[in-house]
Design a protein around this motif. Structure first.
Motif, PDB file in Angstrom:
ATOM      1  N   ILE A   8      10.716   3.408   9.287  1.00 16.15           N
ATOM      2  CA  ILE A   8       9.767   3.577   8.187  1.00 16.15           C
ATOM      3  C   ILE A   8       9.197   2.219   7.802  1.00 16.15           C
ATOM      4  CG2 ILE A   8       9.502   4.317   5.783  1.00 16.15           C
ATOM      5  CD1 ILE A   8      11.907   6.248   6.390  1.00 16.15           C
ATOM      6  N   ALA A   9       7.887   2.118   7.852  1.00 14.32           N
ATOM      7  CA  ALA A   9       7.204   0.880   7.492  1.00 14.32           C
ATOM      8  C   ALA A   9       6.488   1.072   6.154  1.00 14.32           C
ATOM      9  CB  ALA A   9       6.206   0.490   8.569  1.00 14.32           C
ATOM     10  N   ALA A  10       6.332  -0.007   5.425  1.00 14.44           N
ATOM     11  CA  ALA A  10       5.579   0.017   4.167  1.00 14.44           C
ATOM     12  C   ALA A  10       4.391  -0.925   4.280  1.00 14.44           C
ATOM     13  CB  ALA A  10       6.464  -0.392   2.999  1.00 14.44           C
ATOM     14  N   ILE A  11       3.233  -0.429   3.878  1.00  7.00           N
ATOM     15  CA  ILE A  11       2.018  -1.248   3.790  1.00  7.00           C
ATOM     16  C   ILE A  11       1.676  -1.397   2.316  1.00  7.00           C
ATOM     17  CG2 ILE A  11      -0.459  -1.354   4.281  1.00  7.00           C
ATOM     18  CD1 ILE A  11       0.094   0.293   6.810  1.00  7.00           C
ATOM     19  N   ILE A  12       1.606  -2.645   1.843  1.00  5.78           N
ATOM     20  CA  ILE A  12       1.283  -2.917   0.447  1.00  5.78           C
ATOM     21  C   ILE A  12      -0.147  -3.447   0.394  1.00  5.78           C
ATOM     22  CG2 ILE A  12       1.990  -4.067  -1.669  1.00  5.78           C
ATOM     23  CD1 ILE A  12       4.098  -2.150  -0.375  1.00  5.78           C
ATOM     24  N   VAL A  13      -1.026  -2.678  -0.241  1.00  5.45           N
ATOM     25  CA  VAL A  13      -2.447  -3.008  -0.262  1.00  5.45           C
ATOM     26  C   VAL A  13      -2.713  -3.981  -1.403  1.00  5.45           C
ATOM     27  CG1 VAL A  13      -4.790  -2.081  -0.254  1.00  5.45           C
ATOM     28  CG2 VAL A  13      -2.889  -0.683   0.601  1.00  5.45           C
ATOM     29  N   ALA A  14      -3.062  -5.225  -1.042  1.00 10.16           N
ATOM     30  CA  ALA A  14      -3.235  -6.288  -2.033  1.00 10.16           C
ATOM     31  C   ALA A  14      -4.481  -7.117  -1.750  1.00 10.16           C
ATOM     32  CB  ALA A  14      -2.000  -7.195  -2.044  1.00 10.16           C
ATOM     33  N   ALA A  15      -5.522  -6.461  -1.215  1.00  8.82           N
ATOM     34  CA  ALA A  15      -6.714  -7.201  -0.795  1.00  8.82           C
ATOM     35  C   ALA A  15      -7.831  -7.170  -1.817  1.00  8.82           C
ATOM     36  CB  ALA A  15      -7.233  -6.633   0.537  1.00  8.82           C
ATOM     37  N   GLY A  16      -7.614  -6.536  -2.968  1.00  3.92           N
ATOM     38  CA  GLY A  16      -8.671  -6.429  -3.966  1.00  3.92           C
ATOM     39  C   GLY A  16      -8.947  -7.738  -4.673  1.00  3.92           C
ATOM     40  N   SER A  17     -10.137  -7.807  -5.268  1.00  8.72           N
ATOM     41  CA  SER A  17     -10.537  -9.021  -5.990  1.00  8.72           C
ATOM     42  C   SER A  17     -10.157  -8.969  -7.455  1.00  8.72           C
ATOM     43  CB  SER A  17     -12.055  -9.220  -5.880  1.00  8.72           C
ATOM     44  OG  SER A  17     -12.743  -8.107  -6.439  1.00  8.72           O
ATOM     45  N   GLY A  18      -9.773  -7.792  -7.954  1.00  8.10           N
ATOM     46  CA  GLY A  18      -9.325  -7.671  -9.339  1.00  8.10           C
ATOM     47  C   GLY A  18     -10.423  -7.809 -10.365  1.00  8.10           C
ATOM     48  N   THR A  19     -11.662  -7.410 -10.024  1.00 11.36           N
ATOM     49  CA  THR A  19     -12.795  -7.595 -10.949  1.00 11.36           C
ATOM     50  C   THR A  19     -12.663  -6.763 -12.210  1.00 11.36           C
ATOM     51  OG1 THR A  19     -14.025  -5.926  -9.686  1.00 11.36           O
ATOM     52  CG2 THR A  19     -14.420  -8.239  -9.144  1.00 11.36           C
ATOM     53  N   ALA A  80       4.261 -10.758   8.755  1.00 15.41           N
ATOM     54  CA  ALA A  80       3.087 -11.590   8.498  1.00 15.41           C
ATOM     55  C   ALA A  80       2.008 -10.749   7.824  1.00 15.41           C
ATOM     56  CB  ALA A  80       2.558 -12.170   9.804  1.00 15.41           C
ATOM     57  N   PRO A  81       1.287 -11.312   6.858  1.00 15.92           N
ATOM     58  CA  PRO A  81       0.256 -10.526   6.181  1.00 15.92           C
ATOM     59  C   PRO A  81      -0.925 -10.228   7.103  1.00 15.92           C
ATOM     60  CG  PRO A  81       0.117 -12.817   5.508  1.00 15.92           C
ATOM     61  CD  PRO A  81       1.363 -12.691   6.350  1.00 15.92           C
ATOM     62  N   THR A  82      -1.664  -9.207   6.747  1.00 14.49           N
ATOM     63  CA  THR A  82      -2.866  -8.803   7.470  1.00 14.49           C
ATOM     64  C   THR A  82      -4.054  -8.908   6.531  1.00 14.49           C
ATOM     65  OG1 THR A  82      -1.654  -7.285   8.904  1.00 14.49           O
ATOM     66  CG2 THR A  82      -4.006  -6.881   8.647  1.00 14.49           C
ATOM     67  N   PHE A  83      -5.191  -9.339   7.047  1.00 14.49           N
ATOM     68  CA  PHE A  83      -6.379  -9.437   6.213  1.00 14.49           C
ATOM     69  C   PHE A  83      -7.059  -8.074   6.104  1.00 14.49           C
ATOM     70  CE2 PHE A  83      -6.721 -14.104   7.598  1.00 14.49           C
ATOM     71  CZ  PHE A  83      -5.932 -14.501   6.537  1.00 14.49           C
ATOM     72  N   GLY A  84      -7.508  -7.751   4.881  1.00 19.08           N
ATOM     73  CA  GLY A  84      -8.137  -6.476   4.614  1.00 19.08           C
ATOM     74  C   GLY A  84      -9.629  -6.484   4.852  1.00 19.08           C
ATOM     75  N   GLY A  85     -10.262  -5.384   4.453  1.00 15.15           N
ATOM     76  CA  GLY A  85     -11.694  -5.223   4.661  1.00 15.15           C
ATOM     77  C   GLY A  85     -12.453  -5.094   3.358  1.00 15.15           C
ATOM     78  N   ALA A  86     -13.687  -4.566   3.457  1.00 18.48           N
ATOM     79  CA  ALA A  86     -14.576  -4.505   2.303  1.00 18.48           C
ATOM     80  C   ALA A  86     -14.159  -3.449   1.292  1.00 18.48           C
ATOM     81  CB  ALA A  86     -16.012  -4.237   2.778  1.00 18.48           C
ATOM     82  N   THR A  87     -13.501  -2.395   1.743  1.00 19.39           N
ATOM     83  CA  THR A  87     -13.055  -1.329   0.844  1.00 19.39           C
ATOM     84  C   THR A  87     -11.552  -1.133   0.978  1.00 19.39           C
ATOM     85  OG1 THR A  87     -13.315   0.447   2.468  1.00 19.39           O
ATOM     86  CG2 THR A  87     -15.270  -0.157   1.186  1.00 19.39           C
ATOM     87  N   ARG A  88     -10.990  -0.390   0.037  1.00 18.88           N
ATOM     88  CA  ARG A  88      -9.568  -0.101   0.127  1.00 18.88           C
ATOM     89  C   ARG A  88      -9.271   0.633   1.428  1.00 18.88           C
ATOM     90  NH1 ARG A  88      -5.667   3.565  -0.327  1.00 18.88           N
ATOM     91  NH2 ARG A  88      -3.722   2.984  -1.406  1.00 18.88           N
ATOM     92  N   GLN A  89     -10.128   1.564   1.781  1.00 18.04           N
ATOM     93  CA  GLN A  89      -9.929   2.336   3.016  1.00 18.04           C
ATOM     94  C   GLN A  89      -9.888   1.413   4.229  1.00 18.04           C
ATOM     95  OE1 GLN A  89     -12.737   5.555   3.484  1.00 18.04           O
ATOM     96  NE2 GLN A  89     -12.442   5.614   5.703  1.00 18.04           N
ATOM     97  N   ASP A  90     -10.812   0.456   4.266  1.00 17.87           N
ATOM     98  CA  ASP A  90     -10.835  -0.494   5.385  1.00 17.87           C
ATOM     99  C   ASP A  90      -9.565  -1.345   5.412  1.00 17.87           C
ATOM    100  OD1 ASP A  90     -13.363   0.403   6.096  1.00 17.87           O
ATOM    101  OD2 ASP A  90     -14.385  -1.142   4.916  1.00 17.87           O
ATOM    102  N   SER A  91      -9.085  -1.727   4.233  1.00 15.69           N
ATOM    103  CA  SER A  91      -7.884  -2.555   4.160  1.00 15.69           C
ATOM    104  C   SER A  91      -6.660  -1.790   4.642  1.00 15.69           C
ATOM    105  CB  SER A  91      -7.666  -3.048   2.724  1.00 15.69           C
ATOM    106  OG  SER A  91      -8.697  -3.939   2.351  1.00 15.69           O
ATOM    107  N   VAL A  92      -6.559  -0.530   4.231  1.00 16.35           N
ATOM    108  CA  VAL A  92      -5.422   0.284   4.685  1.00 16.35           C
ATOM    109  C   VAL A  92      -5.453   0.432   6.197  1.00 16.35           C
ATOM    110  CG1 VAL A  92      -4.390   2.573   4.648  1.00 16.35           C
ATOM    111  CG2 VAL A  92      -5.162   1.525   2.520  1.00 16.35           C
ATOM    112  N   ARG A  93      -6.626   0.675   6.733  1.00 17.83           N
ATOM    113  CA  ARG A  93      -6.723   0.840   8.197  1.00 17.83           C
ATOM    114  C   ARG A  93      -6.306  -0.450   8.903  1.00 17.83           C
ATOM    115  NH1 ARG A  93     -11.052   1.036  12.507  1.00 17.83           N
ATOM    116  NH2 ARG A  93     -10.096   2.365  14.094  1.00 17.83           N
TER     117      ARG A  93
END
Length: 400
Positions: A8-19, A80-93
Motif C-alpha cells: 500500500i502506497a500513499a500519495i500526499i498532494v502538496a503542490a498547491g500554491s495556497g492562494t 523522493a518527492p514528485t513535481f505536480g502539474g497545473a491542477t490537482r488532477q494533474d498532480s495526482v496523476r
C-alpha cells in the motif's frame, strides 16, 4: 503458505500554491506551522507511522522544493518527492506515475492540507478494500442544504438524505486508478476535483466508509489559525505534569555604551559585566526552565570558567534549556520575567524583548511576559550599580 501482504502506497498532494489562504503568499499553507511544525510534516508523519503503509510520496510544486526539504528534515522513510502539474488532477496523476516502476497493490491519495487524519480512519479505508477496489472516506451531512441563485437568494432546499461530505484519503486498487487517470487525460478531462470522481467517470463503483469530522481541511487563514490552536491545545492536554521553576540573576555595570536585555541591545551609559553577553533576563529565564526540570542551573550547563562561552549570545543558553524540555517530551508553556533596574527604561523596549524571547523559546507572544520595576533607590540596584532579574517558567511534561 500465507497470502502476501498487499503493498500500500500513499500519495500526499502538496503542490498547491495556497492562494485561498489569503494575504501575501510567503509560503503555501502546507509549509506554514501549526503547533510549531509545518502542516505538511504532520500529515506525512501520520502515513509514515502507519504499519500497513509501505511507501509515502509527496507531490510538490518545484518552486517550493527548498521549503519541502526544510519541512521534512529528519523524517525517515519518505520516497523522493514528485513535481505536480497545473491542477490537482494533474498532480495526482504525476504521483501515480511516479509509482509505476514498482507499482503497489493499492494507493491512498490524501490532501496535505488535512493534517488531522488518524490511523483509525486509515484502518477503516483499508478494511473497505474487502468490499470494493475504490474507497472514499466521507462524513454524513447534518446541515440543511440550500441552493441559491447568483444573488444568493435561496431557490431550493436540497435533501441531505444519503448525502456525504467527501474527505481524503481516497483509496484505490493501483492499476484501476492509474487507468482511470490515463483515460481522463486522453479524453481531455482535467476538471475533476477529486479522485473518486475520476474513478466514477471511468466506470468504477466507489464505496463510502465513515470518516472523521475532525479530519478537517485547512483552506483559509481562519482554518490555519484554528488548526494551530487545536494542535497546541491537544499538546497541553496531553502534558499533564505541570511544573514551575524560578530563576534569579544579577550583573553589575562596567564601562560601556549599551546593555543586552531579553536579547535586545539597549543604548545606555554602561554595559553589564559578565562572562557571556551578561543578558541578566535570559540568564534568569534559563535557570527558571532548568529549575522546572530539576536539572541544575545555568552554571552547571555552561561553566563560566569555560572560555568558549566568553561573550556568547545568551540565547544559546535559553535554547539549550528549551531543548532539554523537548527531550523529555514536554514544552515550555509560559515565561515571565521581571527586570529590576533604575535605568535604562525598559518600557520602550518591552515588546521587542517579548518578541525575541518568544522566538528563542519557540512559543507564541502571548506566553511571554516582561515586566520592570525599580528598587526605589535602595541597595545596589538603587545605587545604579547593576541590574537584577527574576524569572518564572511554566513547563508541561508528560504525566508519569
Amino acid at each position: 503458505m500465507s497470502t502476501p501482504r498487499p503493498r500500500i502506497a500513499a500519495i500526499i498532494v502538496a503542490a498547491g500554491s495556497g492562494t485561498r489562504i489569503g494575504g501575501t503568499i510567503e509560503l503555501p499553507k502546507q509549509y506554514r506551522a501549526i503547533g510549531g511544525e509545518p502542516l505538511l510534516r504532520r500529515t506525512l508523519r501520520q502515513f509514515l507511522t502507519h504499519p500497513a503503509v509501505s511507501s509515502v510520496t509527496a507531490v510538490i510544486h518545484p518552486n517550493w522544493a527548498e521549503a519541502y526539504q526544510d519541512a521534512v528534515a529528519g523524517l525517515d522513510g519518505l520516497a523522493a518527492p514528485t513535481f505536480g502539474g497545473a491542477t490537482r488532477q494533474d498532480s495526482v496523476r504525476a504521483g501515480i506515475e511516479a509509482l509505476a516502476g514498482d507499482p503497489p497493490d493499492y494507493v491512498l491519495i490524501h490532501d496535505a492540507a488535512r493534517p488531522f487524519i488518524t490511523h483509525a480512519v486509515i484502518d477503516r479505508i483499508l478494511e473497505g478494500f474487502a468490499a470494493s477496489d475504490a474507497v472514499l472516506v466521507a462524513v454524513p451531512l447534518v446541515d440543511t442544504l440550500k441552493k441559491t441563485d447568483d444573488a444568493r437568494r435561496i431557490v431550493d432546499t436540497v435533501s441531505r438524505d444519503r448525502m456525504w461530505g467527501a474527505q481524503t484519503p481516497q483509496a484505490f486498487r493501483y492499476d484501476l486508478i492509474r487507468a482511470a487517470h490515463a483515460r481522463a487525460v486522453k479524453a481531455g478531462r482535467h476538471d475533476f476535483t477529486d479522485d473518486a470522481a475520476v474513478a466514477e467517470w471511468a466506470g468504477s463503483t466507489v464505496m463510502v466508509v465513515e470518516g472523521d469530522p475532525g479530519n478537517t481541511k485547512v483552506t483559509t487563514a481562519f482554518d490555519l489559525d484554528a488548526a494551530d490552536r487545536r494542535v497546541r491545545l491537544e499538546d497541553y492536554l496531553r502534558l499533564a505534569d505541570v511544573r514551575v521553576g524560578t530563576g534569579y540573576d544579577v550583573h553589575s555595570f562596567e564601562p560601556g555604551d549599551a546593555v543586552v536585555l531579553g536579547n535586545v541591545r539597549i543604548p545606555h551609559v554602561a554595559k553589564l559585566n559578565g562572562h557571556s553577553d551578561a543578558d541578566v533576563a535570559l540568564h534568569a529565564l534559563t535557570d527558571a526552565i532548568l529549575g522546572a526540570l530539576g536539572e541544575g542551573d545555568i552554571g552547571s550547563h555552561f561553566p563560566p570558567s569555560d572560555p568558549q562561552w566568553r561573550g556568547a549570545d545568551s540565547a544559546i543558553f535559553v535554547e539549550h534549556a528549551v531543548r532539554r524540555v523537548a527531550a523529555r517530551g514536554g514544552l515550555l508553556a509560559h515565561a515571565d520575567i521581571t527586570l529590576i533596574a533604575e535605568a535604562p527604561k525598559i518600557g520602550p523596549h518591552r515588546e521587542a524583548m517579548r518578541a525575541r524571547i518568544a522566538a528563542i523559546c519557540g512559543i507564541t507572544l502571548d506566553r511571554v511576559a516582561v515586566k520592570a520595576t525599580t528598587n526605589e533607590k535602595l541597595g545596589f540596584v538603587g545605587r545604579r550599580e547593576g541590574i537584577a532579574a527574576i524569572a518564572t517558567a511554566t513547563v508541561r511534561l508528560p504525566a508519569l
